[in-house]
Design an enzyme around this catalytic site. Structure first.
Site, PDB file in Angstrom:
ATOM      1  N   GLU A  88      -4.874  -0.651  -8.681  1.00 17.78           N
ATOM      2  CA  GLU A  88      -3.945   0.141  -9.143  1.00 17.78           C
ATOM      3  C   GLU A  88      -2.793  -0.475  -9.868  1.00 17.78           C
ATOM      4  O   GLU A  88      -2.493  -1.488  -8.997  1.00 17.78           O
ATOM      5  CB  GLU A  88      -3.337   1.183  -8.001  1.00 17.78           C
ATOM      6  CG  GLU A  88      -4.736   1.916  -7.501  1.00 17.78           C
ATOM      7  CD  GLU A  88      -4.187   2.840  -6.152  1.00 17.78           C
ATOM      8  OE1 GLU A  88      -4.547   4.059  -6.017  1.00 17.78           O
ATOM      9  OE2 GLU A  88      -3.336   2.389  -5.386  1.00 17.78           O
ATOM     10  N   SER A 113       0.888  -1.176  -0.066  1.00 22.40           N
ATOM     11  CA  SER A 113       0.015  -0.032   0.014  1.00 22.40           C
ATOM     12  C   SER A 113       1.002   1.201  -0.006  1.00 22.40           C
ATOM     13  O   SER A 113       0.296   2.458  -0.258  1.00 22.40           O
ATOM     14  CB  SER A 113      -0.906  -0.037   1.285  1.00 22.40           C
ATOM     15  OG  SER A 113      -1.589  -1.101   1.279  1.00 22.40           O
ATOM     16  N   ASN A 134      -4.427   5.692  -1.729  1.00 25.42           N
ATOM     17  CA  ASN A 134      -3.745   6.020  -0.216  1.00 25.42           C
ATOM     18  C   ASN A 134      -3.159   7.347  -0.033  1.00 25.42           C
ATOM     19  O   ASN A 134      -3.157   7.801   0.970  1.00 25.42           O
ATOM     20  CB  ASN A 134      -2.856   4.569   0.038  1.00 25.42           C
ATOM     21  CG  ASN A 134      -3.713   3.802   0.509  1.00 25.42           C
ATOM     22  OD1 ASN A 134      -4.650   3.757   0.958  1.00 25.42           O
ATOM     23  ND2 ASN A 134      -2.988   2.415   0.691  1.00 25.42           N
ATOM     24  N   HIS A 181      -2.215  -3.309  -6.959  1.00 26.98           N
ATOM     25  CA  HIS A 181      -2.751  -2.584  -5.355  1.00 26.98           C
ATOM     26  C   HIS A 181      -4.372  -3.103  -5.349  1.00 26.98           C
ATOM     27  O   HIS A 181      -4.990  -2.175  -6.084  1.00 26.98           O
ATOM     28  CB  HIS A 181      -2.389  -1.342  -5.229  1.00 26.98           C
ATOM     29  CG  HIS A 181      -2.670  -1.040  -3.964  1.00 26.98           C
ATOM     30  ND1 HIS A 181      -3.021   0.272  -3.531  1.00 26.98           N
ATOM     31  CD2 HIS A 181      -2.711  -1.637  -2.411  1.00 26.98           C
ATOM     32  CE1 HIS A 181      -3.399   0.454  -2.184  1.00 26.98           C
ATOM     33  NE2 HIS A 181      -3.080  -0.895  -1.487  1.00 26.98           N
TER      34      HIS A 181
END
Ligand SMILES: NC(=O)c1ccc[n+]([C@@H]2O[C@H](COP(=O)([O-])OP(=O)(O)OC[C@H]3O[C@@H](n4cnc5c(N)ncnc54)[C@H](O)[C@@H]3O)[C@@H](O)[C@H]2O)c1
Length: 289
Positions: A157, A124, A195, A145
C-alpha cells in the site's frame, strides 16, 4: 536506488523487506539497535535465500549460488542510522509501532539525510502525516506498507498524505514495482485499506470468543473453510504479533472512542501483559514449539 531500511530481524518479517529490495538489485543497509539482532537478521536472510533458490533455481544450482552471492553483496548492516543515511535515496522505517519513537528517529535522520532522500514508514496504523510533520521534508514523505511474509505477499500500500508530492508518490510506486510488488494507493486514513478491514474483523473474532459463543479453534476453522481465508483470525493475530495488534486497536480507540469496531479487548490486553505475544514469543492465543 539505494535504500536504508531501519528495521530488525524477525520472523514477522521486516528483514524480508530488506531481502526483497536486495534481491531486486538495490543496495540496502539494514539498521537495528544491536549487533546481536543484526547477526540474527543476517542469518535469517541467508536461510531464506537458500529456501528461495531451492524453488527458483531447482535445476540450476550454479545460477542459484550466483543469485545468493549477488543479493548478499547488496546488503550491509549498521547500528547507527545517522552515519549511513547520508548515502541513501530512500529510508524505509519499520521499527516499533510507537509514534514518539518513530518521530524521534525521523527527526534525527532528517538532519543527516540528503535533500532528495525520500522517507517512508511501514506503519500499519499510525498517521503518516504526523511523522512527516516531525521532519522538514513533508513533500518527500509517504507510506510504504508491506505485508508479511514479505517475499510471498505481492501487495504494497503506497500512502499519500496531503503534503506528499506527486514525484515522491510516483517514486514510491516505481520502487514497489521494482521490488516485484503490486502497489495500490490509499489516502492517510486509519489502517489504510487492508488493516481497516482486517483489524476490526480480527477483534470481532476475539469478542466472539470472549463471550463464549464459539471456541477459537472453531472460529479459525470456520473462517478457513467457510470464507476461504488461508489462516483463521487467531492464527493471524499470533502471526502478526499480539503487541502490534494491541498498539493498532488502542491507537484507533483513542482517535474514535465511541466506535465499537475499535473497542479494546480485555483478553488481548491480558495476553500482552503476560508477554504472550504470539509466534515470536512462542505463545499467544496458541502455543508454538
Ligand atoms: N508484524 C506485522 O505483521 C507487520 C506487518 C506490516 C507492517 N508492520 C509494521 O512494521 C513495524 C514493525 O512491526 P513489528 O511487528 O515487526 O515490530 P517489533 O516491535 O516486533 O520490531 C521492531 C524492531 O525495531 C527495532 N527498533 C526499535 N527501535 C529502533 C530504532 N530506534 N532504530 C532501529 N531499530 C529499532 C527493534 O529492535 C525491533 O527489532 C510497525 O510499524 C508495524 O506496524 C508490521
Amino acid at each position: 536506488m539505494r535504500g536504508l531500511i531501519v528495521n530488525r530481524q524477525c520472523v514477522c518479517g521486516n528483514t524480508w523487506k530488506m531481502l526483497v529490495a536486495a534481491a531486486s538489485g538495490h543496495t540496502v543497509v539494514l539498521v537495528d539497535q544491536s549487533d546481536e539482532i543484526l547477526k540474527k537478521s543476517t542469518k535469517g536472510i541467508e536461510e531464506s535465500l537458500k529456501r528461495v533458490i531451492k524453488k527458483k533455481f531447482a535445476d540450476k544450482p550454479e545460477a542459484g549460488a550466483e543469485f545468493i552471492k549477488k543479493t548478499l553483496k547488496n546488503l550491509t548492516t549498521s547500528t547507527d542510522a545517522a552515519s549511513v543515511v547520508h548515502s541513501t535515496d530512500l529510508v524505509i522505517e519499520a521499527i516499533v509501532e510507537n509514534l514518539e519513537v518513530k518521530n524521534k528517529l525521523f527527526q534525527t535522520l532528517d538532519k543527516f539525510a540528503p535533500e532528495h532522500t525520500i522517507f517512508a514508514s511501514n506503519t500499519s496504523s499510525l498517521q503518516i502525516t504526523k511523522m512527516a510533520n516531525a521532519t522538514t521534508r513533508q513533500d518527500r514523505f509517504g507510506g510504504l506498507h508491506f505485508f508479511n511474509p514479505v517475499p510471498m505477499m505481492k501487495l504494497v500500500e503506497v500512502i499519500k498524505t496531503p503534503m506528499t508530492s506527486q514525484k515522491t508518490f510516483e517514486s514510491l510506486v516505481d520502487f514497489s514495482k521494482a521490488v516485484g510488488k503490486s502497489p495500490v494507493s490509499c489516502k492517510d486514513t486509519p489502517g489504510f485499506i487492508v488493516n481497516r478491514l482486517l483489524v476490526p474483523y480480527m477483534m470481532e473474532a476475539v469478542r466472539l470468543f470472549e463471550r463464549g459463543d464459539a471456541s477459537k479453534e472453531d472460529i479459525d476453522v470456520a473462517m478457513k473453510l467457510g470464507a476461504g481465508y488461508p489462516m483463521g483470525p487467531f492464527e493471524l493475530l499470533d502471526y502478526v504479533g499480539l503487541d502490534t495488534s494491541k498498539y493498532i486497536i488502542d491507537g484507533w480507540h483513542s482517535l474514535e472512542p465511541n466506535n465499537p469496531l475499535f473497542a479494546p479487548s480485555p483478553l488481548l490486553n491480558k495476553l500482552v501483559e503476560e508477554k504472550k505475544l504470539g509466534k515470536k514469543t512462542g505463545e499467544g492465543f496458541y502455543k508454538y514449539k
